[in-house]
Design an enzyme around this catalytic site. Sequence first.
Site, PDB file in Angstrom:
ATOM      1  N   SER A 210       0.844  -1.196   0.000  1.00 16.60           N
ATOM      2  CA  SER A 210       0.000   0.000   0.000  1.00 16.60           C
ATOM      3  C   SER A 210       0.876   1.240   0.000  1.00 16.60           C
ATOM      4  CB  SER A 210      -0.911   0.012   1.232  1.00 16.60           C
ATOM      5  OG  SER A 210      -0.132   0.136   2.410  1.00 16.60           O
ATOM      6  N   LYS A 211       0.229   2.396  -0.014  1.00 18.93           N
ATOM      7  CA  LYS A 211       0.947   3.681  -0.035  1.00 18.93           C
ATOM      8  C   LYS A 211       1.846   3.837   1.187  1.00 18.93           C
ATOM      9  CE  LYS A 211      -1.145   6.186  -3.523  1.00 18.93           C
ATOM     10  NZ  LYS A 211      -0.588   7.199  -4.437  1.00 18.93           N
ATOM     11  N   ARG A 212       1.436   3.266   2.320  1.00 18.78           N
ATOM     12  CA  ARG A 212       2.248   3.446   3.532  1.00 18.78           C
ATOM     13  C   ARG A 212       3.597   2.737   3.426  1.00 18.78           C
ATOM     14  NH1 ARG A 212       1.765  -0.832   7.275  1.00 18.78           N
ATOM     15  NH2 ARG A 212       0.270  -2.426   6.630  1.00 18.78           N
ATOM     16  N   GLY A 214       5.281   3.000   0.713  1.00 16.93           N
ATOM     17  CA  GLY A 214       5.976   3.765  -0.319  1.00 16.93           C
ATOM     18  C   GLY A 214       5.545   3.408  -1.719  1.00 16.93           C
ATOM     19  N   GLU A 220       4.101   8.702 -10.345  1.00 14.71           N
ATOM     20  CA  GLU A 220       4.426   9.398  -9.095  1.00 14.71           C
ATOM     21  C   GLU A 220       5.908   9.273  -8.779  1.00 14.71           C
ATOM     22  OE1 GLU A 220       0.870   9.253  -6.020  1.00 14.71           O
ATOM     23  OE2 GLU A 220       1.064   7.304  -7.023  1.00 14.71           O
TER      24      GLU A 220
END
Length: 426
Positions: A210-212, A214, A220
């Site tokens: 996930s985004k957490r 990285g 992006e």
Amino acid sequence: MATVRTRIAPSPTGIPHIGNTRTALFSYLLAKKNSGQFILRIEDTDQKRLVPESLEAIYEIHDFLKLIPDEDPRKGGPSGPYIQTQRLDLYQKYAQELLEKGVAYQKEGAIRIKMPKQGYTSWNDLVQGKISIPNQEVDDKVLLKSNGIPTYHLAVVVDDHLMNISHIIRGVEWISSTPVHLHLYQALGWQVPIIAHVPLLLGPDKTKLSKRHGAKSVLEYRDDGYLPEAINNFLFYLGNSYQDNSAILTLKQMAQIFDETKLQKQNAIFDIEKLQFFNKQWIKRLTPAELLPRLKPFLPSPWVVKDSLLLQIIPLTQERLTTLKDFPTLTNYFFSSPDYTSISFTSKQHLIDARAVLSQTEWNKSAIESSLQQLTDTHQYHRGQFFMDLRLAITGQKITPPLTESMLILGQQQILSRLDTVIKLI
């Protein structure tokens, strides 16, 4: 099939996840290793969830990473069109054939596959090995909706056959759908491509990526200053192995050594620090002239900088850059005077003496370093404190590229001017 033809078939329902891009890389490498073709197909049958900017993002990712398809909607090819909603008549044709053969049935306007309820569907997966799924666990999936739009299950089989796809590389989440696809191949009398289900990407804590952790889209990462070479290099080792998994490889080199039979079954760990490692290494490998156009998009808009100046500064910073985005922070003192309001100096006398010496010194590396060395020896100054005061006065930063080289680029008059400013302030 004599010719290796692979594909990536993203759905424009959002910006592709980094895992989708890894699959695209593996598919590209397999094709190029065998002098085959890599196809980009757009699976846009889920019209309700379409995100307008997704299609352009898909193209941008491939262009940025140089995973250039041999056939895609932009350039066309013998299997076109390459967008599913432009191929609806094909799916309707084969859905009708399945009805006539009795392997599909109509219910509430939709056409469904008639899966057997006894036995198993088995196949040899290139990555996972032999897989057997009880047929009773597989639903009669919808193949064609009542509005004439196919579902993924029908469209992917029809497209892969008509586009002569020899190898399908996709994520393990599609394993449960494979029995439906295999029964469609069998019912239509088509040869089944070689199928490889690659493992999931997990975060360092072994949970879903996930985004957490990285994880972001390739675009992006691009905007954060990561090089395409580094991203490809990093993705190559996610579910794949070569030597100690730290070799710096070009796309061409990856294609030469890629071995689809050695893709790993276990889930791959996404570690942002490994991506940063590859990015640092690739930044170091580029020449200043190669790095120059890549750095320019990251310069703040007020900066109007000559290429000749940047080419002097780049060699001083390459060893220190983790991403291209670091460049302005490390080098802003070359383009504007520092803000001294929150800086503490050890000794004003350090700067007074340095100013006096530097005003009389020949402006070359050897003379500057010799004069400052003699000054610290004569006054028995603590070298660390003296040079930190001088660095702060010239750059406004504690950590910078080499100080003497920076002074040479800034020029003698600029250095004396900054020292005068600081001396008046403290």
